[in-house]
Design an enzyme around this catalytic site. Structure first.
Site, PDB file in Angstrom:
ATOM      1  N   ARG A 151      -1.628  -5.743  -8.400  1.00 17.37           N
ATOM      2  CA  ARG A 151      -0.570  -6.691  -8.034  1.00 17.37           C
ATOM      3  C   ARG A 151      -0.310  -7.691  -9.142  1.00 17.37           C
ATOM      4  NH1 ARG A 151      -3.371  -7.423  -2.257  1.00 17.37           N
ATOM      5  NH2 ARG A 151      -5.122  -7.123  -3.648  1.00 17.37           N
ATOM      6  N   LYS A 183     -17.641  -6.896   7.817  1.00 13.21           N
ATOM      7  CA  LYS A 183     -16.394  -7.652   7.695  1.00 13.21           C
ATOM      8  C   LYS A 183     -15.653  -7.596   9.027  1.00 13.21           C
ATOM      9  CE  LYS A 183     -12.796  -7.747   4.202  1.00 13.21           C
ATOM     10  NZ  LYS A 183     -12.188  -6.983   3.136  1.00 13.21           N
ATOM     11  N   SER A 204      -3.085  -7.688   2.789  1.00 11.98           N
ATOM     12  CA  SER A 204      -3.306  -7.581   4.238  1.00 11.98           C
ATOM     13  C   SER A 204      -3.766  -8.918   4.804  1.00 11.98           C
ATOM     14  CB  SER A 204      -4.353  -6.522   4.540  1.00 11.98           C
ATOM     15  OG  SER A 204      -3.947  -5.279   4.059  1.00 11.98           O
ATOM     16  N   HIS A 224       0.845  -1.201   0.000  1.00 13.36           N
ATOM     17  CA  HIS A 224       0.000   0.000   0.000  1.00 13.36           C
ATOM     18  C   HIS A 224       0.883   1.255   0.000  1.00 13.36           C
ATOM     19  CE1 HIS A 224      -3.077  -2.582   2.361  1.00 13.36           C
ATOM     20  NE2 HIS A 224      -3.597  -2.407   1.159  1.00 13.36           N
TER      21      HIS A 224
HETATM   22  P1  ADP Z   1      -5.882  -6.141   0.464  1.00 15.74           P
HETATM   23  O1  ADP Z   1      -6.342  -6.261  -0.963  1.00 15.74           O
HETATM   24  O2  ADP Z   1      -4.393  -6.147   0.639  1.00 15.74           O
HETATM   25  O3  ADP Z   1      -6.561  -7.066   1.422  1.00 15.74           O
HETATM   26  P2  ADP Z   1      -7.060  -3.465   0.718  1.00 15.74           P
HETATM   27  O4  ADP Z   1      -8.489  -3.628   0.455  1.00 15.74           O
HETATM   28  O5  ADP Z   1      -6.725  -2.648   1.911  1.00 15.74           O
HETATM   29  O6  ADP Z   1      -6.255  -4.747   0.985  1.00 15.74           O
HETATM   30  O7  ADP Z   1      -6.327  -2.849  -0.538  1.00 15.74           O
HETATM   31  C1  ADP Z   1      -6.687  -1.605  -0.982  1.00 15.74           C
HETATM   32  C2  ADP Z   1      -6.066  -1.325  -2.312  1.00 15.74           C
HETATM   33  O8  ADP Z   1      -4.662  -1.216  -2.150  1.00 15.74           O
HETATM   34  C3  ADP Z   1      -6.241  -2.435  -3.336  1.00 15.74           C
HETATM   35  O9  ADP Z   1      -7.433  -2.292  -4.036  1.00 15.74           O
HETATM   36  C4  ADP Z   1      -5.062  -2.197  -4.225  1.00 15.74           C
HETATM   37  O10 ADP Z   1      -5.351  -1.122  -5.103  1.00 15.74           O
HETATM   38  C5  ADP Z   1      -3.999  -1.719  -3.276  1.00 15.74           C
HETATM   39  N1  ADP Z   1      -3.076  -2.759  -2.845  1.00 15.74           N
HETATM   40  C6  ADP Z   1      -3.244  -3.719  -1.932  1.00 15.74           C
HETATM   41  N2  ADP Z   1      -2.128  -4.463  -1.782  1.00 15.74           N
HETATM   42  C7  ADP Z   1      -1.233  -3.962  -2.652  1.00 15.74           C
HETATM   43  C8  ADP Z   1       0.114  -4.303  -3.009  1.00 15.74           C
HETATM   44  N3  ADP Z   1       0.747  -5.313  -2.444  1.00 15.74           N
HETATM   45  N4  ADP Z   1       0.713  -3.558  -3.951  1.00 15.74           N
HETATM   46  C9  ADP Z   1       0.048  -2.537  -4.529  1.00 15.74           C
HETATM   47  N5  ADP Z   1      -1.199  -2.174  -4.249  1.00 15.74           N
HETATM   48  C10 ADP Z   1      -1.838  -2.862  -3.334  1.00 15.74           C
END
Ligand code: ADP
Length: 169
Positions: free
Chosen positions: A96, A47, A133, A23
């Site tokens: 990703r 959630k 996450s 992130h």
């Molecule tokens: P996750 O998908 O990791 O459970 P989130 O819903 O918090 O978590 O992710 C929010 C946004 O952050 C995703 O839609 C994506 O755009 C971006 N994101 C999540 N993980 C990554 C990563 N490893 N690299 C780049 N962007 C990421």
């Protein structure tokens, strides 16, 4: 709110439960491209989460403090409504892998159709392409080392939280 066309604002939305180095990579790069970047935590009561929304906001504030043009906020409801209310024209999403793209493309097209808000995709640094996450939480729950996947302060808070949970269960 009427958008000030001279200020280019983007939103990075997500659950951030917790914020990872993946992130942060996207947030940091977005901060170089836009005048203001809002990291918006989705409030999703259905959630179950490791950290409360307030805890996630506090962690995000701490780890993004080096970027003066990044601020954090929480929202519920439709992301496009949040964008319109805050004069934000662009949704920025990290990609990703191709598997992310499939879902994100539909969302982007839906949001554009609903409100004319565009989504831009930024490919993640390959070193973070496996990082989510949910995976970090799973590794931490089973005692694995996830110190290279999250900022130090997040790592410390996760260890505390998991210990609290284990003591309770
Ligand atoms: P996750 O998908 O990791 O459970 P989130 O819903 O918090 O978590 O992710 C929010 C946004 O952050 C995703 O839609 C994506 O755009 C971006 N994101 C999540 N993980 C990554 C990563 N490893 N690299 C780049 N962007 C990421």
């Amino acid at each position: 709110m009427t958008a000030d066309p001279t200020i280019r604002k983007a939103v990075c939305p997500g659950s951030f439960d917790p914020v990872t180095n993946g992130h942060l990579d996207i947030i940091g790069r977005a901060a170089q491209l836009y005048d203001e970047v809002v990291v918006a935590v989705l409030i999703n009561k259905t959630k179950s989460s490791l950290f409360t929304v307030q805890e996630r906001l506090d962690l995000l504030t701490e780890v993004t403090s080096k970027y003066p043009n990044v601020r954090v906020d929480a929202f519920h409801g439709l992301l496009v409504d949040y964008c319109r209310a805050n004069g934000i024209a662009v949704i920025l999403k990290g990609i990703r892998a191709v598997s992310d793209f499939d879902y994100e493309l539909k969302m982007a097209q839906m949001n554009r159709g609903l409100a004319g808000i565009d989504t831009l995709f930024m490919p993640t640094n390959p070193e973070y392409s496996f990082l989510a996450s949910s995976l970090v939480k799973e590794i931490a729950t089973y005692g694995g080392d996830m110190s290279s996947m999250v900022p130090d302060v997040v790592h410390a808070r996760m260890l505390e939280r998991i210990e609290e949970k284990n003591r309770r269960d």
